[in-house]
Design a protein around this motif. Sequence first.
Motif, PDB file in Angstrom:
ATOM      1  N   GLU A 167       0.797  -1.224   0.000  1.00  0.00           N
ATOM      2  CA  GLU A 167       0.000   0.000   0.000  1.00  0.00           C
ATOM      3  C   GLU A 167       0.832   1.278   0.000  1.00  0.00           C
ATOM      4  N   ARG A 168       2.083   1.215  -0.437  1.00  0.00           N
ATOM      5  CA  ARG A 168       2.936   2.408  -0.554  1.00  0.00           C
ATOM      6  C   ARG A 168       3.087   2.788  -2.017  1.00  0.00           C
ATOM      7  N   MET A 169       3.189   4.089  -2.270  1.00  0.00           N
ATOM      8  CA  MET A 169       3.475   4.570  -3.613  1.00  0.00           C
ATOM      9  C   MET A 169       4.987   4.590  -3.793  1.00  0.00           C
ATOM     10  N   VAL A 170       5.458   3.935  -4.854  1.00  0.00           N
ATOM     11  CA  VAL A 170       6.889   3.823  -5.129  1.00  0.00           C
ATOM     12  C   VAL A 170       7.143   3.904  -6.627  1.00  0.00           C
ATOM     13  N   THR A 171       8.425   4.078  -6.955  1.00  0.00           N
ATOM     14  CA  THR A 171       8.887   3.933  -8.325  1.00  0.00           C
ATOM     15  C   THR A 171      10.195   3.151  -8.289  1.00  0.00           C
ATOM     16  N   SER A 172      10.703   2.785  -9.461  1.00  0.00           N
ATOM     17  CA  SER A 172      11.916   1.975  -9.562  1.00  0.00           C
ATOM     18  C   SER A 172      12.323   1.890 -11.025  1.00  0.00           C
ATOM     19  N   SER A 231      12.099  -2.798 -14.733  1.00  0.00           N
ATOM     20  CA  SER A 231      12.080  -4.259 -14.582  1.00  0.00           C
ATOM     21  C   SER A 231      11.716  -4.708 -13.161  1.00  0.00           C
ATOM     22  N   VAL A 232      11.727  -3.790 -12.196  1.00  0.00           N
ATOM     23  CA  VAL A 232      11.379  -4.117 -10.814  1.00  0.00           C
ATOM     24  C   VAL A 232       9.890  -3.845 -10.553  1.00  0.00           C
ATOM     25  N   LYS A 233       9.231  -3.188 -11.505  1.00  0.00           N
ATOM     26  CA  LYS A 233       7.827  -2.783 -11.360  1.00  0.00           C
ATOM     27  C   LYS A 233       6.913  -3.939 -10.945  1.00  0.00           C
ATOM     28  N   ASN A 266       1.949   0.497  -4.945  1.00  0.00           N
ATOM     29  CA  ASN A 266       1.330   1.268  -6.015  1.00  0.00           C
ATOM     30  C   ASN A 266       2.487   1.886  -6.798  1.00  0.00           C
ATOM     31  N   TRP A 267       2.867   1.273  -7.916  1.00  0.00           N
ATOM     32  CA  TRP A 267       4.026   1.701  -8.700  1.00  0.00           C
ATOM     33  C   TRP A 267       3.617   2.809  -9.662  1.00  0.00           C
ATOM     34  N   VAL A 268       4.410   3.879  -9.712  1.00  0.00           N
ATOM     35  CA  VAL A 268       4.192   4.978 -10.648  1.00  0.00           C
ATOM     36  C   VAL A 268       5.492   5.280 -11.382  1.00  0.00           C
ATOM     37  N   ASN A 269       5.369   5.769 -12.591  1.00  0.00           N
ATOM     38  CA  ASN A 269       6.540   6.119 -13.398  1.00  0.00           C
ATOM     39  C   ASN A 269       6.817   7.610 -13.228  1.00  0.00           C
ATOM     40  N   LEU A 304       9.610   7.212   2.780  1.00  0.00           N
ATOM     41  CA  LEU A 304      10.232   6.315   1.801  1.00  0.00           C
ATOM     42  C   LEU A 304      10.376   7.065   0.479  1.00  0.00           C
ATOM     43  N   VAL A 305      11.621   7.312   0.077  1.00  0.00           N
ATOM     44  CA  VAL A 305      11.931   8.027  -1.161  1.00  0.00           C
ATOM     45  C   VAL A 305      12.414   7.015  -2.192  1.00  0.00           C
ATOM     46  N   THR A 306      11.807   7.018  -3.393  1.00  0.00           N
ATOM     47  CA  THR A 306      12.251   6.121  -4.455  1.00  0.00           C
ATOM     48  C   THR A 306      12.400   6.888  -5.766  1.00  0.00           C
ATOM     49  N   SER A 307      13.343   6.433  -6.583  1.00  0.00           N
ATOM     50  CA  SER A 307      13.556   6.995  -7.917  1.00  0.00           C
ATOM     51  C   SER A 307      13.898   5.873  -8.881  1.00  0.00           C
ATOM     52  N   ARG A 308      13.850   6.190 -10.192  1.00  0.00           N
ATOM     53  CA  ARG A 308      13.944   5.170 -11.233  1.00  0.00           C
ATOM     54  C   ARG A 308      15.340   4.850 -11.721  1.00  0.00           C
ATOM     55  N   LYS A 309      16.206   5.875 -11.833  1.00  0.00           N
ATOM     56  CA  LYS A 309      17.465   5.676 -12.563  1.00  0.00           C
ATOM     57  C   LYS A 309      18.446   6.798 -12.248  1.00  0.00           C
ATOM     58  N   PRO A 310      19.707   6.662 -12.703  1.00  0.00           N
ATOM     59  CA  PRO A 310      20.702   7.701 -12.433  1.00  0.00           C
ATOM     60  C   PRO A 310      20.286   9.110 -12.888  1.00  0.00           C
TER      61      PRO A 310
END
Length: 188
Positions: free
Chosen positions: A127-132, A135-137, A146-149, A158-164
Amino acid sequence: MSGKQLQGKTIAFLATDGFEQVELTEPWQAVQAAGGEPRLISLESGKIQGVHHDQKGDEFSVDQTVDEVNATDFQGLVLPGGVFNPDALRLSVNAVNFVREFFKEGIPVAAICHGPWMLVEADVVNERMVTSWPSVKTDLINAGANWVNQECVCDNGLVTSRKPDDLPAFCAKMVEEFAEGIHSGQTV
């Protein structure tokens, strides 16, 4: 992101061989620029090998092993990506428990690229909103997230990001969350 926002705060960076080097070095520099003390935590003492995508990068000295520390020793946790790094870390019960402990204590966590694989293994994304990295989606969704782009997502510490390419936004939000401190309502 300069100044002393993180003065007196120690931030754990959990990594092992195969971490994406820039996803460790840029957040590390951001923590230092904000007055914090980064500490490299790994599975074993000695040195670990960074990578630049599929090429060897530099070696980095481990400060402490995951067996020697507790989440309460730190005011934040960074999980860099790289394919091999989180895949190896999630096989370690102690590393997974270390990550889970940050959530139990409400201590902010920042994970980028493939780093959120550790969040799946620690069972802390329901139930957390995240990104990555894309391929981890599916793994994150299957774990209840809850994955978002988006470039950078923050959900209750909780802080998440997709790429460098997302590192500037990731580092800024990470420092902000670490400076804010303990979050209530984090559940495991």
